[in-house]
Motif scaffolding. Structure first.
Motif, PDB file in Angstrom:
ATOM      1  N   THR A   1      46.712  -0.070 -25.513  1.00  0.00           N
ATOM      2  CA  THR A   1      48.531  -0.074 -24.454  1.00  0.00           C
ATOM      3  C   THR A   1      47.952   0.033 -23.133  1.00  0.00           C
ATOM      4  N   LEU A   2      47.785   0.416 -22.067  1.00  0.00           N
ATOM      5  CA  LEU A   2      47.446  -0.249 -20.841  1.00  0.00           C
ATOM      6  C   LEU A   2      46.131  -1.010 -20.291  1.00  0.00           C
ATOM      7  N   LYS A   3      45.055  -1.088 -21.150  1.00  0.00           N
ATOM      8  CA  LYS A   3      44.016  -2.055 -20.847  1.00  0.00           C
ATOM      9  C   LYS A   3      43.468  -1.344 -19.284  1.00  0.00           C
ATOM     10  N   THR A   4      43.708  -0.447 -19.597  1.00  0.00           N
ATOM     11  CA  THR A   4      43.163   0.694 -17.873  1.00  0.00           C
ATOM     12  C   THR A   4      42.224   1.474 -18.383  1.00  0.00           C
ATOM     13  N   VAL A   5      41.416   1.931 -18.661  1.00  0.00           N
ATOM     14  CA  VAL A   5      40.262   3.543 -19.274  1.00  0.00           C
ATOM     15  C   VAL A   5      39.713   4.388 -17.772  1.00  0.00           C
ATOM     16  N   HIS A   6      40.083   5.002 -18.472  1.00  0.00           N
ATOM     17  CA  HIS A   6      39.235   6.325 -17.433  1.00  0.00           C
ATOM     18  C   HIS A   6      37.847   5.909 -17.865  1.00  0.00           C
TER      19      HIS A   6
END
Length: 440
Positions: free
Chosen positions: A272-277
């Motif tokens: 969903t975010l295409k940004t990951v921890h």
């Protein structure tokens, strides 16, 4: 644990530490092969243990990028001998902490006051210490706080440290230098971001807010007015790191709840975010007896490009993979095979990658998955060991895999490792409404 009164920050001084360590490692090899002349059946276990001890001692004193690489290597079970993974894993939350004067000096330089002036109470003894910084406990506004303090010289030594540590990584991992260059560029960019605490603070606030709807996750509040380029102040979260948590013999229900929360956390970020921890090592999570888990470190974040995302997750789709032409195109897009490859090389690497992909994506293809299945991980590690020893792989002149795959793969390997240790049985499956499926 003994405190450090100083950290070498000069390039020459840091480089000399590596040279000294290299000589020690060389001596360990000489000792090993001398003993092997007398006892041909001698294994490399003691050699690995001696090398791991000497290398870790140097890296833990230097802190920063060098120690961070060790931390990353410790997460890749199956890539390193166990002596290295066990020793390097200490960098996740048990590195030697800085002494009090260095801590106070950091506050005065960046916030203009000592910690005793800024907080109602401040514990000088570090609660834990890792590769980039250490954490202290403090109190203000009648609440406990966690104070993350970056080690001095870390930001300025990233580039030089990576140039120095590369030969060690190549020797330990057995990778060709051509493979390491592309990935070390990616590592360098991420490490530089990790030393930017203002960026980390912003990401922590934003990503925590976006993920609060996921059940059983707990995030701290952050305090910009008590933070700087080298200090982050946040709420103190209670809980246990993975190893301590497992010693408490949690029930299977609690293990599953925590495992499900972590799985959902990463699936939401990736799809969903295409940004990951992108730093899922045990030191970044605090687990509780009620099945909740605290998440507090967004220093390493990977933004996933749309074209990479689409191609990467098309590999999960069995119908797509059945199409040989399309499969080869996806492999090419992901830089797993190259236009310079011969037909023989394309066939060889395609078959090699496909088996690995089938194994690693198995949890995505099922509605639920038991990460406590030791045979699953034993098969993965055995196959990775087999692949790494193939002559064709060792002699390959090109790096195989996009630079973006480094941190995405690392994220999933780290997540799988935690879920395996938890022996969590959770709902998995691949979300069929994601963009990758609409590109068919």
């Amino acid at each position: 644990m003994k405190e450090q009164t100083n950290i070498p920050t000069g390039k020459v001084e840091r480089a000399s530490r590596f040279v000294t360590t290299g000589l020690k490692v060389g001596t360990n090899y000489i000792k090993h092969y001398t003993k092997k002349l007398l006892d041909p059946s001698l294994s490399k276990d003691q050699l690995h243990a001696d090398n791991a001890e000497d290398i870790y001692d140097t890296l833990s004193d230097l802190k920063g990028s060098a120690l961070k690489v060790a931390q990353m290597l410790s997460m890749d079970k199956g890539m390193l001998p166990k002596a290295y993974t066990d020793k390097f894993a200490m960098s996740q939350y048990s590195a030697p902490p800085l002494s009090g004067p260095l801590v106070v000096n950091t506050f005065v330089k960046t916030l203009g006051q000592s910690p005793f002036q800024l907080y109602d109470k401040f514990e000088m003894k570090a609660a834990n210490a890792a590769s980039i910084g250490q954490v202290h406990r403090a109190w203000k506004w009648d609440k406990p706080l966690a104070i993350k303090i970056q080690y001095p010289g870390v930001a300025n030594s990233v580039k030089s440290d990576l140039r120095i540590v590369k030969p060690f990584a190549i020797r330990i991992v057995g990778m060709n230098e051509v493979d390491m260059d592309k990935y070390f560029d990616e590592i360098e960019s991420k490490l530089l971001e990790e030393t930017d605490y203002k960026l980390e603070l912003r990401r922590s606030v934003e990503l925590s807010a976006l993920c609060t709807h996921i059940p059983n996750l707990v995030f701290p509040s952050y305090y910009p007015e008590l933070s700087s380029e080298r200090i982050i102040t946040m709420d103190w979260l209670d809980g246990f790191h993975l190893k301590e948590f497992l010693l408490r013999n949690p029930s299977q229900e609690v293990r599953n709840k925590i495992g499900q929360a972590l799985w959902d956390f990463y699936q939401f970020q990736v799809h969903t975010l295409k940004t990951v921890h992108a730093d899922p090592h045990p030191g970044n999570f605090l687990m509780r007896d009620n099945g909740t888990v605290g998440i507090f470190d967004f220093g390493c974040v990977k933004e996933i490009p749309e074209d990479f995302y689409i191609n990467y997750f098309l590999l999960v789709d069995k119908e797509v993979i059945k199409d040989e032409v399309r499969r080869r195109q996806i492999y090419t897009n992901l830089e797993m095979i190259h236009s310079s490859d011969t037909e023989k090389e394309i066939t060889f690497f395609s078959e090699l990658f496909q088996k690995m992909i089938d194994m690693l994506t198995l949890p995505f293809t099922l509605d639920s998955f038991d990460f406590g299945d030791e045979s699953y991980f034993n098969d993965i590690y055995a196959y990775m060991d087999y692949v790494s020893n193939l002559k064709e792989v060792r002699d390959s002149k090109v790096a195989r895999g996009s630079r973006h795959s480094l941190y995405v793969n690392r994220t999933y390997f780290g997540l799988y490792s935690i879920l395996s240790d938890l022996k969590a049985n959770i709902k998995t499956g691949y979300p069929a409404n994601t963009p990758a499926f609409h590109q068919q």
